[in-house]
Design a protein around this motif. Structure first.
Motif, short mmCIF file in Angstrom:
data_model
loop_
_atom_site.label_atom_id
_atom_site.label_comp_id
_atom_site.label_asym_id
_atom_site.label_seq_id
_atom_site.Cartn_x
_atom_site.Cartn_y
_atom_site.Cartn_z
N CYS A 34 0.85 -1.19 0.00
CA CYS A 34 0.00 0.00 0.00
C CYS A 34 0.88 1.24 0.00
O CYS A 34 2.09 1.14 0.19
N ASP A 35 0.27 2.38 -0.25
CA ASP A 35 1.03 3.62 -0.41
C ASP A 35 1.70 4.11 0.86
O ASP A 35 2.72 4.78 0.80
N ALA A 36 1.12 3.83 2.02
CA ALA A 36 1.68 4.32 3.28
C ALA A 36 1.51 3.26 4.36
O ALA A 36 0.57 2.47 4.32
N GLN A 37 2.42 3.27 5.32
CA GLN A 37 2.29 2.33 6.42
C GLN A 37 0.98 2.58 7.14
O GLN A 37 0.55 3.73 7.29
N PRO A 38 0.33 1.52 7.61
CA PRO A 38 -0.96 1.68 8.29
C PRO A 38 -0.88 2.52 9.55
O PRO A 38 0.09 2.44 10.30
N SER A 39 -1.91 3.35 9.75
CA SER A 39 -2.03 4.12 10.99
C SER A 39 -2.40 3.15 12.12
O SER A 39 -2.62 1.96 11.88
N GLU A 40 -2.51 3.67 13.33
CA GLU A 40 -2.85 2.81 14.47
C GLU A 40 -4.20 2.14 14.29
O GLU A 40 -4.36 0.94 14.52
N GLN A 41 -5.21 2.89 13.85
CA GLN A 41 -6.55 2.33 13.61
C GLN A 41 -6.51 1.31 12.48
O GLN A 41 -7.10 0.24 12.57
N LEU B 219 -7.30 -3.00 12.27
CA LEU B 219 -8.07 -3.72 11.25
C LEU B 219 -7.19 -4.76 10.57
O LEU B 219 -7.60 -5.90 10.37
N PHE B 220 -5.98 -4.39 10.23
CA PHE B 220 -5.02 -5.29 9.59
C PHE B 220 -4.78 -6.52 10.46
O PHE B 220 -4.78 -7.65 9.97
N SER B 221 -4.62 -6.33 11.77
CA SER B 221 -4.37 -7.46 12.67
C SER B 221 -5.58 -8.39 12.74
O SER B 221 -5.43 -9.60 12.87
#
Length: 131
Positions: free
Chosen positions: A43-50, A54-56
């Motif tokens: 993806c274009d940017a590393q995931p934010s905390e929120q 969701l990713f986890s």
């Protein structure tokens, strides 16, 4: 000391460079993944905390841990070297074919977090591979 050596000392990898044309002597280096990496998030940017939460949750449904996943920007996918990946998830970016890997596509994690239909479609992709 040349510019590439300075970048290396700062911990900037070749595929992190946004404007490689500024470094004409730069030869693309293959991206090496650790052996324990089973899912690649592109993806274009590393995931934010929120988004990471969701990713986890998605990883847990695939019986994977966060430690078994790695983020990679889209421009680095073409430099991917030898790997042991099971999954590659393209979130909000164009899919690139990677042989022998199950592919997931979705809107970006920010969009996915607020779009129930997109979440449902992602779960369906995962279930399709599991059966």
């Amino acid at each position: 000391m040349n510019d590439l050596q300075r970048l290396k000392e700062m911990g900037i990898k070749v595929w992190d460079i946004r404007r490689p044309e500024c470094y004409p002597d730069l030869a693309p280096q293959p991206v090496s993944l650790p052996e324990h990496c089973k899912l690649l998030l592109v993806c274009d940017a590393q995931p934010s905390e929120q988004e990471a939460w969701l990713f986890s949750k998605v990883l847990a449904s695939m019986k994977l841990s966060v430690e078994q996943a790695l983020y990679l920007p889209p421009q680095a996918v073409n430099l991917l070297g030898k790997h042991q990946l099971d999954w590659c998830w393209f979130a909000g970016t164009q899919q690139t074919d990677i042989d022998g890997v199950m592919m997931l596509t979705s809107p970006s994690l920010a969009v996915l977090d607020n779009d129930q239909l997109a979440k449902k479609q992602l779960w369906q992709q995962i279930k399709r591979y599991e059966s």
